[in-house]
Design a protein around this motif. Structure first.
Motif, PDB file in Angstrom:
ATOM      1  N   ILE A 435       0.856  -1.185   0.000  1.00 36.78           N
ATOM      2  CA  ILE A 435       0.000   0.000   0.000  1.00 36.78           C
ATOM      3  C   ILE A 435       0.892   1.235   0.000  1.00 36.78           C
ATOM      4  N   THR A 437       1.079   4.597   1.092  1.00 43.42           N
ATOM      5  CA  THR A 437       0.432   5.532   2.012  1.00 43.42           C
ATOM      6  C   THR A 437       0.985   6.945   1.916  1.00 43.42           C
ATOM      7  N   LYS A 449     -14.771   6.344   3.266  1.00 41.90           N
ATOM      8  CA  LYS A 449     -13.596   5.516   3.005  1.00 41.90           C
ATOM      9  C   LYS A 449     -12.469   6.358   2.412  1.00 41.90           C
ATOM     10  N   VAL A 476      -6.939   0.401  -2.874  1.00 36.41           N
ATOM     11  CA  VAL A 476      -7.077  -0.077  -1.497  1.00 36.41           C
ATOM     12  C   VAL A 476      -7.995   0.884  -0.747  1.00 36.41           C
ATOM     13  N   LYS A 477      -9.131   0.361  -0.261  1.00 35.67           N
ATOM     14  CA  LYS A 477     -10.115   1.178   0.442  1.00 35.67           C
ATOM     15  C   LYS A 477     -10.191   0.757   1.900  1.00 35.67           C
ATOM     16  N   CYS A 478     -10.359   1.768   2.760  1.00 36.27           N
ATOM     17  CA  CYS A 478     -10.436   1.506   4.195  1.00 36.27           C
ATOM     18  C   CYS A 478     -11.407   2.505   4.817  1.00 36.27           C
ATOM     19  N   ARG A 497      -9.233   5.930  12.492  1.00 35.28           N
ATOM     20  CA  ARG A 497      -9.451   4.552  12.076  1.00 35.28           C
ATOM     21  C   ARG A 497     -10.254   3.800  13.131  1.00 35.28           C
ATOM     22  N   GLU A 503     -14.187  -2.303  12.128  1.00 33.43           N
ATOM     23  CA  GLU A 503     -13.776  -2.099  10.740  1.00 33.43           C
ATOM     24  C   GLU A 503     -14.143  -3.283   9.860  1.00 33.43           C
ATOM     25  N   LEU A 507     -16.429  -3.395   6.237  1.00 28.19           N
ATOM     26  CA  LEU A 507     -15.886  -3.825   4.960  1.00 28.19           C
ATOM     27  C   LEU A 507     -16.640  -5.037   4.410  1.00 28.19           C
ATOM     28  N   CYS A 556      -5.371  -8.918   6.707  1.00 26.27           N
ATOM     29  CA  CYS A 556      -3.937  -8.832   6.981  1.00 26.27           C
ATOM     30  C   CYS A 556      -3.613  -9.519   8.303  1.00 26.27           C
ATOM     31  N   PHE A 575      -8.800  -4.732   4.448  1.00 23.19           N
ATOM     32  CA  PHE A 575      -8.941  -3.754   3.380  1.00 23.19           C
ATOM     33  C   PHE A 575      -9.868  -4.308   2.311  1.00 23.19           C
ATOM     34  N   LEU A 577     -10.148  -4.409  -1.632  1.00 21.01           N
ATOM     35  CA  LEU A 577      -9.344  -4.210  -2.835  1.00 21.01           C
ATOM     36  C   LEU A 577     -10.259  -4.209  -4.053  1.00 21.01           C
TER      37      LEU A 577
END
Length: 711
Positions: A435, A437, A449, A476-478, A497, A503, A507, A556, A575, A577
């Motif tokens: 990722i 960042t 997001k 990559v979305k969060c 976050r 979380e 998602l 992850c 995440f 994707l």
């Protein structure tokens, strides 16, 4: 130019031959017979032209957005037709032999025929040529243009064979294409656009371009269309409200370069053969490197090299075969050089003749590098520094990859395991996610997001979809929440976050909405295909072909040792994707909002036709599901869609929160009153009835209650 009567041609001034009203909306003055009239045109392609009075002509002439009058333009550059060429014949000639420019077929000069007498057969084309050049004189360059979306597809995909399957992400857009373009030029344009990308996609595979078929969105082969006849022009003409004449409206059309099933099968066989050869040569290289215990002479070396060369040559296959250095004699020579050139090998005494090596060195000449270029590169290379921020901005994660599949709606209903998206470890893949960042890798931020660029590499790569190639570009979305410095919750904010326990459900819900949206969109296209197949006539419009992005849920896992108490292999983040939508913000559009059933775009905006199609898909989904659900919040490009929302009837949720906060009950309750049927809904073969009978009234009168039809 078909909207206006041509008053006169190639004259310094134009005069009205009959009484008429000026087209200027501000004055509406009347022009009398014999009075001068002025013709103006805007620089915007497709914009209406008009005749105006002298005062309005002076006003428009001072505006930058208005082009000069046709008479002034002609004085600068008049595209007059070429002069009529008289071919001298014998003394008994009865008239000139007329040559038409379009029949010269690229000839740069006119060569008179010896002994030509009288008028030739080409003289009959003079009137048409005179009219064509006259129209060019009164129109701006490429005033009538269209947009093209050219895609590479292949046959042989079962139920999807009719429309073909997109090859990779090969899709290119073309703007400002002449609306008068015919089928042969469309075929040439499509091949010039797609073939280079297809060759890059296929690597060393040799494509047979002559076997490609160019089709439009209705799957019609363009090769059967006559030459010199505009292919898409008639579809751009729409009836005018002011009369029986038609006006031109620019549209977007789709073309597909189709690879036939036979050639695509050859490509897939070629891929399998290349994979087998790569694995075999890798195993052979390992075996050779591990088993070197030899005592040879120069003679033995040449004998082994010769036998090895023949063995390698026997593995070569003709025609379309993947090339590999390990499958040629050059690899055998390289391996032998590595094995036998050293004069000493550990635990082995090897004596090798170096006579041939010295001969090669004497015959070759070593060229020194360019001094100026070397100095310049040394300065650049020696002063280079590492971009620490960019390196530190790369976040590497070991992930468990859960693909979001597409199932038919019948499978979702019949199989309990398909009722929703599931995180099944047995069907997951292992890989690594990188990722970006840093600021350069930040794509954008929405209401819920954040979006960053990333690269995905899976241990076992699938044949298609996300992770099919190493370092596959992904989005990559969060999810996040806003942290305001004050209690007013206004102004600048920081990104906060969620905890992993909050979380992950968010998602998963996003993934489940996309999972159901894919099935609903497939149901819509199945309905369209069935209706078109059963109809004796083709639809009077082009059916857009779109899809939702390929996506997955990435979990992850911790490697351990980074934090006290963190167990190795435990999940630490998640995440969403998604496939990257090319073009950036310029190509991203919001077509339909989840609070309204009508397009967000205006009629003249780019993408309005696609927005109309999405409104039609809502109508189909609403009817086919028994008024229970439809897709909303359509957004993305004209090819790929993302972040949809499922709308359900209040009776489905029964007070519970399903499909997220964007599932607004009022949207589906008010759908019948909000939805306005368009050209797609009104095609008889679809059999869709209007919820509210629309009245075509220029004064926008209210609809009478007696004209309501209920399904």
């Amino acid at each position: 130019m078909s909207d206006y009567e041509l008053l006169t041609q190639y004259t310094e001034d134009a005069y009205a031959k009959a009484d008429r009203i000026y087209d200027c909306p501000s004055c509406q003055a009347t022009i009398r017979t014999g009075e001068p009239c002025f013709y103006i045109a805007t620089i915007e392609p497709g914009q209406c032209r008009r005749y105006v009075c002298a005062s309005c002509h002076t006003h428009y002439g001072k505006k930058r957005a208005t082009s000069q009058s046709v008479n002034a333009a002609q004085r600068k550059s008049t595209p007059n037709p070429p002069p009529v060429v008289a071919v001298p014949g014998s003394s008994h000639a009865r008239g000139p032999d007329v040559r038409i420019p379009t029949s010269w077929q690229g000839s740069s000069s006119v060569t008179p025929f010896a002994g030509a007498i009288g008028y030739s057969s080409q003289h009959a084309l003079y009137a048409a040529e005179h009219e064509r050049w006259g129209k060019i004189a009164y129109s701006s360059s490429l005033a009538e243009t269209i947009m093209l979306e050219i895609t590479a597809v292949h046959e042989g995909a079962g139920a999807c064979k009719k429309r073909g399957v997109t090859i990779g992400n090969i899709c290119e857009g073309k703007k400002d294409v002449d609306a008068q373009i015919d089928a042969p030029r469309l075929i040439e344009l499509a091949l010039e656009t797609v073939v280079p990308k297809l060759r890059k996609f296929g690597g060393e595979f040799i494509w047979c371009v002559e076997e490609f078929v160019i089709r439009d969105a209705a799957w019609v082969d363009l090769s059967g269309h006559p030459r010199s006849v505009p292919y898409f022009y008639d579809q751009c003409l729409q009836p005018s409200r002011k009369g029986n004449k038609s006006i031109f409206k620019s549209k977007q059309f789709a073309l597909m370069v189709v690879v036939l099933e036979v050639q695509w099968s050859e490509y897939e066989n070629w891929l399998e053969l290349r994979a087998e050869m790569s694995s075999e040569h890798a195993a052979a290289d390992t075996a050779v490197s591990r088993n070197v215990t030899v005592t040879v002479s120069t003679k033995g070396t040449h004998q082994r090299a010769e036998s090895f060369s023949h063995a390698a040559a026997d593995t070569a296959v003709g025609c379309n075969v993947p090339s590999s250095k390990s499958a040629t004699t050059s690899l055998a020579e390289n391996e032998l050089n590595e094995l036998f050139l050293p004069s000493m090998i550990t635990n082995n005494s090897v004596t090798v003749s170096t006579k041939r090596t010295h001969q090669r060195a004497e015959s070759s000449t070593l060229c020194s590098p360019d001094w100026d270029r070397l100095k310049e590169v040394l300065k650049i290379g020696g002063s280079a520094n590492l971009n620490v921020k960019k390196v530190f901005g790369l976040q590497n994660e070991n992930i468990q990859f859960h693909h979001i599949p597409t199932h038919a709606i019948t499978d979702l209903l019949q199989n309990a395991q398909y009722h929703s998206f599931s995180v099944d470890t047995a069907e997951s893949s292992i890989g690594q996610l990188t990722i970006d960042t840093s600021t350069e890798g930040f794509i954008g931020i929405g209401g819920f997001k954040t979006v960053h660029a990333g690269w995905l590499t899976l241990t076992a790569s699938p044949r298609t979809g996300l992770g099919s190639v190493p370092r596959h570009k992904v989005v990559v979305k969060c999810p996040f929440y806003k942290v305001f410095p004050t209690a007013t919750k206004a102004g600048p904010y920081k990104v906060g976050r969620f905890a992993l326990t909050d979380e992950l459900p968010k998602l998963f819900r996003e993934a489940n909405v996309l999972y159901w949206s894919k099935s609903l969109l497939q149901l819509t296209y199945d309905f369209i295909d069935c209706s078109i197949a059963s109809s004796p006539e083709s639809p009077p419009f082009v059916v857009p072909h779109v899809r939702f992005v390929e996506a997955s849920l990435a979990l992850c896992h911790s490697q351990g040792g980074s934090k006290s108490g963190a167990k190795s292999g435990s999940m630490r983040a998640a995440f969403l994707l998604e496939e990257l939508i090319e073009g950036g913000d310029d190509m991203f559009l919001k077509f339909i909002h989840n609070m309204d059933a009508n397009p967000l775009l205006d009629e003249l905006d780019y993408g309005y036709d696609i927005a109309e199609f999405f409104a039609f898909t809502q109508h189909v989904q609403y009817v086919k599901t028994g008024q229970l659900m439809f897709i909303s919040d359509y957004q993305g490009s004209t090819v790929l869609l993302t972040d949809p929302q499922i709308m359900t009837d209040p009776s489905v949720s029964n007070g519970f929160d399903i499909f997220g906060d964007g599932n607004i009950a009022e949207s589906i309750s008010n759908f019948e009153t909000q939805h306005a049927c368009n050209k797609y809904c009104k095609w008889p073969a679809f059999g869709l009835k209007a919820f509210v009978k629309e009245v075509n009234d220029e004064n926008d009168k209210e609809v009478n209650d007696n004209e309501v039809e209920v399904l």
